[in-house]
Design a protein around this motif. Structure first.
Motif, PDB file in Angstrom:
ATOM      1  N   ASP A 617      27.543   2.690   5.272  1.00 39.93           N
ATOM      2  CA  ASP A 617      26.861   3.249   6.764  1.00 39.93           C
ATOM      3  C   ASP A 617      27.941   3.895   8.149  1.00 39.93           C
ATOM      4  O   ASP A 617      27.303   4.049   8.846  1.00 39.93           O
ATOM      5  CB  ASP A 617      26.546   1.997   7.088  1.00 39.93           C
ATOM      6  CG  ASP A 617      24.984   0.938   6.684  1.00 39.93           C
ATOM      7  OD1 ASP A 617      24.499   2.365   6.780  1.00 39.93           O
ATOM      8  OD2 ASP A 617      24.793   0.229   6.823  1.00 39.93           O
ATOM      9  N   CYS A 620      28.904   7.422   6.672  1.00 39.89           N
ATOM     10  CA  CYS A 620      27.497   8.366   7.410  1.00 39.89           C
ATOM     11  C   CYS A 620      27.610   8.057   9.219  1.00 39.89           C
ATOM     12  O   CYS A 620      27.227   9.311   9.302  1.00 39.89           O
ATOM     13  CB  CYS A 620      26.166   7.604   6.756  1.00 39.89           C
ATOM     14  SG  CYS A 620      25.276   7.892   5.615  1.00 39.89           S
ATOM     15  N   ARG A 624      28.091  12.118  10.146  1.00 42.68           N
ATOM     16  CA  ARG A 624      27.743  12.027  11.205  1.00 42.68           C
ATOM     17  C   ARG A 624      27.888  12.533  12.846  1.00 42.68           C
ATOM     18  O   ARG A 624      27.758  13.653  12.938  1.00 42.68           O
ATOM     19  CB  ARG A 624      26.496  11.427  11.840  1.00 42.68           C
ATOM     20  CG  ARG A 624      25.521  11.954  12.387  1.00 42.68           C
ATOM     21  CD  ARG A 624      23.839  10.720  12.883  1.00 42.68           C
ATOM     22  NE  ARG A 624      23.511  10.027  11.190  1.00 42.68           N
ATOM     23  CZ  ARG A 624      23.720   8.794  10.129  1.00 42.68           C
ATOM     24  NH1 ARG A 624      24.917   8.207  11.590  1.00 42.68           N
ATOM     25  NH2 ARG A 624      23.515   8.877   9.493  1.00 42.68           N
ATOM     26  N   TYR A 647      20.154   7.505  -1.916  1.00 35.30           N
ATOM     27  CA  TYR A 647      21.497   7.430  -0.352  1.00 35.30           C
ATOM     28  C   TYR A 647      21.667   8.993  -0.570  1.00 35.30           C
ATOM     29  O   TYR A 647      22.204   9.058   0.439  1.00 35.30           O
ATOM     30  CB  TYR A 647      22.604   6.182  -1.149  1.00 35.30           C
ATOM     31  CG  TYR A 647      22.764   4.942  -1.205  1.00 35.30           C
ATOM     32  CD1 TYR A 647      22.889   4.468   0.121  1.00 35.30           C
ATOM     33  CD2 TYR A 647      22.475   4.127  -2.108  1.00 35.30           C
ATOM     34  CE1 TYR A 647      22.375   3.358  -0.024  1.00 35.30           C
ATOM     35  CE2 TYR A 647      21.863   2.909  -2.004  1.00 35.30           C
ATOM     36  CZ  TYR A 647      22.252   2.079  -0.324  1.00 35.30           C
ATOM     37  OH  TYR A 647      22.008   0.657  -0.595  1.00 35.30           O
ATOM     38  N   LEU A 651      22.541  10.949   3.196  1.00 35.57           N
ATOM     39  CA  LEU A 651      23.674  11.123   3.592  1.00 35.57           C
ATOM     40  C   LEU A 651      23.917  12.661   3.520  1.00 35.57           C
ATOM     41  O   LEU A 651      23.063  13.473   4.479  1.00 35.57           O
ATOM     42  CB  LEU A 651      24.697  11.930   1.568  1.00 35.57           C
ATOM     43  CG  LEU A 651      26.189  11.254   2.284  1.00 35.57           C
ATOM     44  CD1 LEU A 651      26.912  10.625   2.597  1.00 35.57           C
ATOM     45  CD2 LEU A 651      26.594  12.087   0.480  1.00 35.57           C
ATOM     46  N   PRO A 652      24.651  12.745   5.470  1.00 30.89           N
ATOM     47  CA  PRO A 652      24.564  13.633   6.096  1.00 30.89           C
ATOM     48  C   PRO A 652      25.893  14.380   5.889  1.00 30.89           C
ATOM     49  O   PRO A 652      26.932  14.868   6.284  1.00 30.89           O
ATOM     50  CB  PRO A 652      24.982  13.053   7.889  1.00 30.89           C
ATOM     51  CG  PRO A 652      25.733  12.032   7.381  1.00 30.89           C
ATOM     52  CD  PRO A 652      25.530  11.126   6.339  1.00 30.89           C
TER      53      PRO A 652
END
Length: 738
Positions: A617, A620, A624, A647, A651-652
């Motif tokens: 988290d 990410c 992001r 996942y 994922l960005p």
């Protein structure tokens, strides 16, 4: 007589307030100090609260330590005013201030500057951690162990000081360190005092037998009673003597009879009930009785001192929880063993309970104490008196004994219960290390530290690890330390640079980007491979300053490319896990961009697959934020780890990089088994672009293009090169050589 010996204080109501443990944090990092204060603010430790003191320099800390003597623990940063400021403060605390009770836990953000092995060997510290390792749970464990050690040392020091005062103010009796030695001296001194033959004198001590029945044991005797030492009073071959001793003990009184005197020493003065039979064979006159009364008072104090000394020995050399020898006892025995000619026949084994801290967290310290007790009991039951079982700290145990008896495999087998593998309260996994003492030439403390380093190295591979100490491991540690120092010097001397390897669009032949690769050129012109120093920097925390330097160099190259008219070429910068997970990474990255004058769209941040899966988290969130400002994100080495594809969808990231190991399979492995094709298909499914690295042949380039991968980098197109060489290469590209 009893009035002369008994000193009973009036009963007074008492109340005990919870203890206050004073902890001094010494660090010039304001943020770390603030985090430490927050972590300790509500912490309950060993039934008391923590009072935090803070110093932001070693000079300030030294003044405070010289003034305040009741500080339980110092959390000390290594590097402050100077690189060794923290180590010099430890020397001052121990040698100048003379404080040996305060515990010291060394903390560092750059552990390479003070290697754990040398520091633990050369300085009197309690523990050594890098700041990144010191989680809240581990901090509580470290604090508990250190404060408990401080409390015990203070107790021992206080008791020893009191004992020393008594010894110095008393006669030779008070030099005795055990009851038998003291009793023998008592018998001898009474005989001299009363001008008697040392014949027919017995000392006994009341003990609780089965069912609470008081029994007595003969602990010292002279003359014809000497063979009765260590026997029960009931077995004494003189019923008359046994009867008067029993009468004195039961009536708790001194008896002055026509042919003997029995001195009674009550437990509230002597630590236990003692009776001493003196065969006078005559009635003592008043002067002799008075002398005996005065001497009896000294005897009581001597007996109490022996009991106190025994307690001090217990506190210093016995684990308070498990009632087995502790680290001090192990060091003492290990030191004697290493000096003995038979050391080659003896072995030291350390065992550690895997994930013990996790069990403590899940089930509480009561469960953890139960597990520790189980391990201690199994070990003690398995070995005889020739083998020392000790608890070194926390869940670390040591076994010291003959090689024929102490074998790590047999020790681990003690905890294997195949019939009940899931029984709650069992130890399922242990890691261990064996040190053959014949192969070691250092001190006991160094031997223990070397064995512990070997154990830590083994546990990095996971649970249930079993290793044998090898002195070459320490040589590898020393070489790694030398390389880290050389790397630091290389950074300061400007010997670290980046080279840029082009990335090509296989359809248009256009250069779409370059990857910035770290390079270390020594003063003699030789190159150090990145795989030699990058993992070392990551392991020691030096990757943070090194990563900052490489990012600045890469962005400078991006600026040069833009100024030369190549602003559309993105520059890929590798970012490690410690860098990305810094709380201010985004702010630092933006500052670097602004300082270099580079647009975010010209930069691509590359992270490895393992980094992407760590603290998912948080990763990410950082990625992001990068994409929102226009930075591209690439996942490097995809397919080499154990990521979850579910996942990957979340994922960005903009592109996946096919690892060179999969590109090398092209032409060597059948299409049905080709991982590169699977990576390309996965990237298409999750909406990412894909780029192949390590492309060295035309066959490889044609294959990846045919299967949907348009971008590639590798020796087929160009090696990595400096920015000036890249600009010349770009001016001539494309050529018909690829």
């Amino acid at each position: 007589m009893d009035d002369q010996l008994a000193f009973r204080a009036d009963d007074q109501p008492s109340s005990t307030s919870p203890p206050v443990w004073r902890v001094l944090a010494v660090d010039d990092d304001v943020d770390f100090q603030r985090a430490t204060a927050f972590a300790l603010s509500e912490l309950d430790l060993l039934g008391g609260r923590i009072e935090l003191l803070q110093a932001f320099s070693c000079r300030e800390a030294a003044l405070l330590l010289a003034r305040e003597r009741d500080i339980a623990l110092v959390l000390l940063d290594v590097v402050m005013e100077t690189e060794d400021a923290g180590l010099r403060l430890i020397k001052a605390l121990r040698e100048v201030i003379g404080n040996s009770e305060t515990r010291v836990v060394l903390l560092t953000g750059e552990p390479g500057r003070a290697p754990a092995h040398e520091v633990m060997r050369d300085y009197d510290i309690n523990d050594y951690w890098t700041k990144s390792e010191l989680s809240a749970e581990r901090l509580l464990t470290v604090l508990t162990a250190a404060v408990r050690g401080y409390a015990q040392l203070k107790t021992v020091a206080s008791a020893r000081r009191g004992l020393q005062m008594i010894v110095e103010s008393s006669n030779a009796l008070f030099c005795s360190k055990n009851t038998r030695e003291l009793s023998s001296k008592i018998l001898s001194e009474i005989a001299v005092l009363l001008n008697l033959q040392a014949e027919g004198i017995v000392c006994v001590r009341a003990e609780e037998g089965e069912g609470g029945v008081a029994k007595a044991r003969i602990i010292s005797a002279s003359g014809r009673f000497r063979p009765s030492v260590d026997a029960s009073l009931d077995s004494l071959d003189s019923p008359e003597v046994a009867a008067v001793l029993r009468r004195s003990l039961q009536g708790q009184q001194t008896l002055c009879l026509s042919d003997c005197t029995v001195l009674f020493f009550p437990r509230f003065q002597a630590g236990a009930d003692y009776a001493c039979y003196v065969a006078t064979e005559r009635v003592l006159d008043d002067t002799e009785l008075e002398l005996l009364k005065v001497f009896s008072a000294s005897i009581s104090r001597g007996l109490y001192n022996v009991a106190l000394f025994s307690r001090l020995e217990e506190m210093a050399y016995q684990d308070d929880l498990l009632k087995i020898p502790n680290r001090n006892a192990l060091i003492r025995m290990l030191d004697m063993t290493l000096k003995d000619e038979s050391k080659a026949e003896r072995v030291l084994v350390l065992i550690d309970i895997d994930n013990f801290s996790g069990a403590n967290t899940a089930f509480g310290t009561g469960y953890g104490d139960f597990i520790l007790g189980l391990v201690a009991k199994r070990l003690c039951d398995a070995f005889d008196g020739n083998v020392l079982i000790a608890r070194v700290r926390d869940d670390l145990f040591a076994i010291l004994g003959p090689q024929t008896q102490v074998r790590a495999a047999d020790i681990v087998a003690l905890f294997r219960r195949q019939t009940r593998p899931y029984e709650l309260g069992q130890v399922h996994s242990l890691s261990s290390v064996t040190m053959n003492l014949g192969d070691f030439t250092g001190s006991a403390g160094v031997a223990l530290q070397d064995a512990l380093l070997t154990l830590k190295q083994a546990k990095r591979a996971g649970h249930d690890q079993h290793a044998v100490y090898d002195s070459r491991l320490l040589g590898a540690h020393a070489e790694a330390y030398r390389m880290l120092l050389a790397l630091r010097d290389a950074v300061e001397a400007g010997h670290i640079s980046v080279q840029l390897q082009p990335q090509i669009d296989l359809q248009t032949r256009r250069v779409t980007g370059v990857e910035a690769l770290a390079r270390w050129r020594k003063a003699d012109g030789s190159m150090v491979p990145p795989l030699s120093f990058i993992p070392l920097a990551e392991a020691t925390g030096y990757i943070l300053p090194l990563g900052d330097l490489l990012m600045r160099l890469a962005l400078q190259a991006a600026k040069e490319l833009a100024d030369a008219g190549y602003g559309d070429i993105r520059v890929a910068v590798n970012v490690s896990a410690p860098q990305l997970l810094q709380h201010d990474f985004i702010e630092r990255f933006v500052a670097h961009l602004q300082a270099a004058g580079v647009r975010p769209q010209q930069v691509e941040v590359e992270i490895t697959e393992s980094v992407a899966m760590r603290t998912f988290d948080t990763v990410c969130e950082k990625l992001r934020a990068l994409r929102e400002m226009g930075v591209n994100v690439a996942i490097d080495d995809f397919g080499t780890g154990f990521s979850s594809l579910s996942y990957l969808r979340l994922l960005p990231a903009d592109r996946l990089k096919i690892d060179r190991s999969f590109v090398l399979e092209i032409g060597q492995v059948s299409n049905e088994q080709m991982i590169a094709e699977a990576v390309i298909q996965i990237a298409a499914r999750v909406g990412m672009q894909v780029i192949a690295e390590g492309v060295e042949t035309r066959q490889q380039a044609d294959w990846i293009l045919e299967h949907g991968c348009r971008e590639a980098q590798g020796y087929l197109f160009a090696k990595a090169m400096g920015c000036s060489d890249l600009l010349r290469w770009l001016a001539d590209w494309p050529r018909d050589r690829a």
